[in-house]
Design an enzyme around this catalytic site. Structure first.
Site, short mmCIF file in Angstrom:
data_model
loop_
_atom_site.label_atom_id
_atom_site.label_comp_id
_atom_site.label_asym_id
_atom_site.label_seq_id
_atom_site.Cartn_x
_atom_site.Cartn_y
_atom_site.Cartn_z
N ILE A 1 0.83 -1.34 -0.07
CA ILE A 1 0.04 -0.01 0.04
C ILE A 1 0.98 1.18 0.05
CG2 ILE A 1 -2.09 -0.93 0.85
CD1 ILE A 1 -1.19 -0.24 3.79
N ASP A 2 0.49 2.47 -0.74
CA ASP A 2 1.23 3.47 -0.77
C ASP A 2 1.61 4.01 0.69
OD1 ASP A 2 0.86 3.38 -3.59
OD2 ASP A 2 -0.87 4.38 -3.26
N LYS A 3 2.88 4.87 0.54
CA LYS A 3 3.10 5.23 1.91
C LYS A 3 2.37 6.11 2.60
CE LYS A 3 6.63 9.12 2.98
NZ LYS A 3 6.21 10.38 2.57
#
Length: 303
Positions: free
Chosen positions: A137-139
């Site tokens: 999952i994105d930062k």
């Protein structure tokens, strides 16, 4: 050794080969591609070229990807929020702002650094470079991730993702008021030809499907639940922008400075999968992070 082949399109005519190859996969940096070219792993029409070679329409590019070297990930003690753990799998709730795995520019402080300190038996099947990581999952997206502890678990969890049997529900705040209660976005996602650093709905992209349901409406925003059928890079962010309701706080795909949020307001709240060994179905729910709850309360108050 993995081989990637690419036929240069008319719109890629004249582009430098190192730039073009780096754009084919977001995991490849331009400096890494330049090293591959120097080492002779890249050919155009069967011939080795230099990094500044200008591609021509219908050039056949072949990239032989060398086996990844062992990434020396330093274990770092972290206060991880573990939802489940046994000898095969670990489920962790990643905080907003944390990068999942080390990369150039992010050698430390990542979830993998913390996991390496927490458990010494992470799977290395994913090219050794991303121990145990099955999906990302994105930062700036918070929420649940499953991590494999051995090769068997890794293979079986990846297989479930490929077969689309993993339950993944995300909660998002989007701009605009969505009039209908439910919807499905079925639109392929690929690299944005106008901006290689971002993704977009693109005819040449990969099949991507997002289902959404409205949870609550506000004066200028909508709180939605999105369920992923596929897992493309930035899928929810790209799909919601495509239908005219970009994510609040999203620096890449949404309007700037409209809401006090550091990055997109997106949380991976529900994760369900079959245990890789016992095949028992497990499902976990992580509540909305505090900043998200406060944002919704503020919107209700203003509403």
């Amino acid at each position: 050794m993995e081989k990637v082949e690419h036929l240069v399109s008319g719109e890629e005519n004249g582009e430098r080969i190192d730039k073009l190859i780096a754009a084919l996969d977001e995991q490849w940096s331009r400096s890494q591609v330049q090293q591959w070219i120097k080492d002779g792993w890249v050919q155009v029409n069967g011939v080795q070229v230099k990094a500044n070679y200008k591609c021509q329409t219908d050039d056949e590019i072949s990239v032989s990807i060398p086996e990844p070297e062992l990434l020396n990930v330093e274990p770092e003690e972290m206060d991880l929020e573990i939802y489940y753990e046994d000898s095969d799998v670990i489920v962790v709730n990643k905080p907003k702002g944390m990068v999942v795995h080390p990369a150039p520019g992010h050698p430390s402080g990542t979830l993998v650094n913390g996991l390496m300190a927490h458990c010494k038996d992470l799977s290395g099947i994913n090219g050794v470079l991303r121990p145990g990581i099955v999906h990302r999952i994105d930062k700036d997206t918070s929420g649940l991730l499953m991590v494999a502890k051995n090769d068997l678990a890794h293979e079986r969890l990846v297989d479930q993702l490929v077969k689309k049997t993993v339950t993944r529900k995300y909660y998002a705040l989007v701009h605009g008021v969505i009039p209908h209660d439910h919807g499905t976005v079925d639109a392929p996602i690929g690299r944005n030809p106008a901006d290689r650093q971002s993704m977009a709905v693109n005819e040449k992209g990969k099949h991507a499907v997002t289902h959404f349901a409205v949870k609550e409406r506000f004066a200028q925003f909508t709180f939605v639940e999105c369920e992923l059928e596929t897992g493309r890079t930035h899928q929810i962010r790209v799909h919601m922008k495509y239908i005219g309701y970009p994510l609040a706080g999203d620096p890449k795909y949404g309007p700037k400075h409209t809401i006090p949020a550091d990055g997109q307001v997106l949380h991976a709240g529900v994760l369900g999968f079959r245990h890789p060994r016992t095949e028992e179905y497990l499902e976990f729910t992580a509540p909305l992070p505090q900043y998200f709850v406060k944002l919704l309360d503020k919107l209700r108050h203003n509403h």
